[in-house]
Design a protein around this motif. Structure first.
Motif, PDB file in Angstrom:
ATOM      1  N   ASN A 174      -3.803  59.793  -5.078  1.00 48.17           N
ATOM      2  CA  ASN A 174      -3.491  60.344  -6.415  1.00 48.17           C
ATOM      3  C   ASN A 174      -2.791  59.471  -7.344  1.00 48.17           C
ATOM      4  O   ASN A 174      -2.230  58.504  -6.896  1.00 48.17           O
TER       5      ASN A 174
ATOM      6  N   GLU B  13      -6.559  63.145 -11.822  1.00 46.17           N
ATOM      7  CA  GLU B  13      -5.432  62.801 -10.758  1.00 46.17           C
ATOM      8  C   GLU B  13      -6.256  61.926  -9.572  1.00 46.17           C
ATOM      9  O   GLU B  13      -5.257  61.811  -8.509  1.00 46.17           O
TER      10      GLU B  13
ATOM     11  N   SER C 104       1.456  63.988  -1.131  1.00 48.75           N
ATOM     12  CA  SER C 104       0.417  63.784  -2.343  1.00 48.75           C
ATOM     13  C   SER C 104      -0.567  62.763  -1.891  1.00 48.75           C
ATOM     14  O   SER C 104      -0.049  61.379  -1.285  1.00 48.75           O
ATOM     15  N   GLY C 105      -1.777  62.839  -2.292  1.00 46.90           N
ATOM     16  CA  GLY C 105      -2.877  61.903  -1.734  1.00 46.90           C
ATOM     17  C   GLY C 105      -3.302  61.983  -0.259  1.00 46.90           C
ATOM     18  O   GLY C 105      -4.170  61.438   0.138  1.00 46.90           O
TER      19      GLY C 105
ATOM     20  N   THR D 125      -2.184  67.309  -3.682  1.00 49.16           N
ATOM     21  CA  THR D 125      -1.813  66.885  -5.229  1.00 49.16           C
ATOM     22  C   THR D 125      -0.478  67.408  -5.505  1.00 49.16           C
ATOM     23  O   THR D 125       0.391  66.685  -6.087  1.00 49.16           O
TER      24      THR D 125
END
Length: 504
Positions: A137, A169, A246-247, A262
């Motif tokens: 992200n 993103e 996240s990611g 995300t």
């Protein structure tokens, strides 16, 4: 008393004693119970003696075991391809003061607000190529001074940013490695609400965490991208997603990545069952552009849109809320050239029904400039079909391949000065050579290695340090990515510290 009488009395008393003893032994328990366990008497002559139920496991439970085995197999398959990403950002006081009260900052920093300080963050990423391209992200790596990638086998690499796309993103970073484990990418368009998924990442710095849930909804817009042209069409899941996820990967039961975890919707900062992932079909298109071109070239219609609710449906003489209302057509752009008008209602794109503005954005964002798309419109009660050749909507240069990071001595996060006799005496150090550490920046390479303020650096890799300038020359010649042994004097004791030298 006669002798004969005495004999009779004795016989009588003996008889009474025997009688009383028999009564006691047969009818009363007047003795103390033994504390030892009674002897175990085996149960015999009991036909078919068994403990517990002997019923067969129901087929429904056996089916659940198959699901469990699938979770195990997928976890073992995908976990090696999910990495931890650690980032370090240099934050300037002026930037922070724009968003926070100065008095609050003084209390946080204990009276003195530094001119700049380093902030450390952590997230996840997905290896998508054997030579080290990693999908993650934007908010995990954006504006980072240093990015560190840690594999599931604990190997660590410095990473560089390949490209960022703030409108979706999606970010791509690169490490220099070979023969890495790679995930398989699925088709997020085929994902169905209710299907099982696993979320794999590194929440709260707990490496290689796997959580399970279902797809709760599709094509969600949660207003986390402020730009007018931002694309939000998230997969929603109740698999636990927390800070640090996240990611990371959202994976289906075929072992395919269908989303990039995300965001979460929460009032506590932690998972309450509402997690959101970028669909992999959209992420793949953005990723390919960033790797091949260094920027994103997305398809562009040139219209403004509104969702249609019950009130708008009545005004438009629709049987029910359906389609997307065209509120604006930008002059000279692809939609106008193709004949699209304001107050048209977009019903389908390439045969696919659309009922929300973010659906239209997501479909067009996955297309390339120059592609021709078929629009089915409703205009004044009549259906109209138009073919539109998409234009280009660039988001500016996002190629970071040539971006350079600080190469100077300060990149270690150290401030030093020459050591004089007075300072040496105050620190109870008998020598006069070396460099005195006056400051260590938080989260810097020196800080992470364990160097402290008031340490006296006397050696680097067995080479004596005479003064600050000598230290500078030695450090400048060290190879980026190598690890050097710093020998320091701390409280009259020699301490050896292993410092990783930042990439130059």
């Amino acid at each position: 008393m006669s002798k004969q009488h005495s004999l009779r009395l004795g016989v009588l008393l003996l008889f009474l004693g025997l009688l009383l003893g028999l009564i006691i032994s047969s009818g009363f328990d007047l003795t103390q119970t033994s504390l030892s366990s009674p002897p175990v008497v085996p149960v015999t002559n009991v036909p078919n003696f068994q403990l517990g139920s002997q019923k067969r496991v129901p087929q429904k439970l056996l089916d659940l075991q198959s699901t469990s085995e699938a979770f195990i197999y997928i976890s073992e398959l995908v976990v090696p391809s999910v990495v931890t990403i650690q980032s370090t950002r240099l934050i300037k006081r002026a930037d922070v003061e724009r968003f926070h009260d100065r008095d609050d900052l003084r209390r946080f920093f204990r009276f003195k607000v530094p001119k700049e300080f380093r902030q450390r963050g952590a997230g996840s990423g997905i290896i998508v190529s054997k030579d080290g391209y990693i999908l993650t992200n934007v908010h995990v790596v954006d504006k980072s001074e240093r990015i560190r990638v840690i594999l599931s086998d604990k190997r660590a690499f410095d990473a560089r940013i390949v490209g960022l796309d703030p409108l979706t993103e999606v970010a791509v970073v690169k490490i220099e490695a070979a023969d890495l484990p790679v995930v398989k990418l699925g088709d997020s368009d085929k994902t169905r609400v209710g299907e099982w998924v696993l979320a794999i990442g590194n929440p709260l710095e707990l490496q290689s965490t796997v959580t399970a849930g279902i797809i709760s909804a599709k094509e969600r817009s949660i207003d986390i991208i402020s730009d007018t042209y931002g694309v939000e069409s998230f997969l929603q899941t109740d698999a636990a997603i927390n800070p640090g996820n996240s990611g990371g990967a959202l994976v289906n039961l075929r072992g395919e990545v269908i989303g990039i975890n995300t965001a979460i919707a929460t009032e506590t900062g932690y998972s309450v069952g509402f997690g959101f992932a970028i669909p992999i079909n959209l992420a793949s298109k953005i990723m390919t552009d960033l790797i091949r071109k260094g920027r994103v070239e997305r398809g562009y219609l040139g219209i403004g849109m509104q969702d249609i609710d019950e009130k708008k449906a009545r005004a438009l003489k629709l049987d029910r809320p359906m389609g997307v209302f065209v509120s604006q057509v930008i002059k000279g752009e692809p939609a106008e050239r193709a004949g699209v008008r304001t107050k048209d209602v977009i019903l389908k794109i390439e045969g696919r029904e659309v009922n929300k503005s973010n659906q239209v954005q997501a479909i067009i964002a996955k297309r390339n400039p120059g592609d021709i798309v078929l629009l089915e419109l409703l205009r004044n009660g009549r259906k109209v079909e138009l073919r539109v050749r998409l234009g280009i909507k660039e988001t500016g240069e996002t190629n970071f391949a040539t971006k350079s990071f600080p190469k100077d001595f300060e990149n270690l996060g150290l401030t030093v000065k020459d050591l004089n006799r007075k300072m040496a005496k105050e620190l109870d150090y008998s020598g006069t050579s070396g460099a005195l550490v006056t400051d260590v920046q938080r989260w810097s390479p020196a800080s992470e290695a364990g160097i402290r303020q008031d340490d006296i650096i006397i050696e680097i890799d067995n080479k004596f340090i005479r003064n600050e300038n000598h230290l500078y020359k030695l450090v400048s010649n060290l190879e980026g990515g190598s690890v050097s042994i710093f020998t320091v004097i701390r409280f009259k004791e020699e301490v050896h510290v292993f410092v990783e030298i930042p990439q130059k």
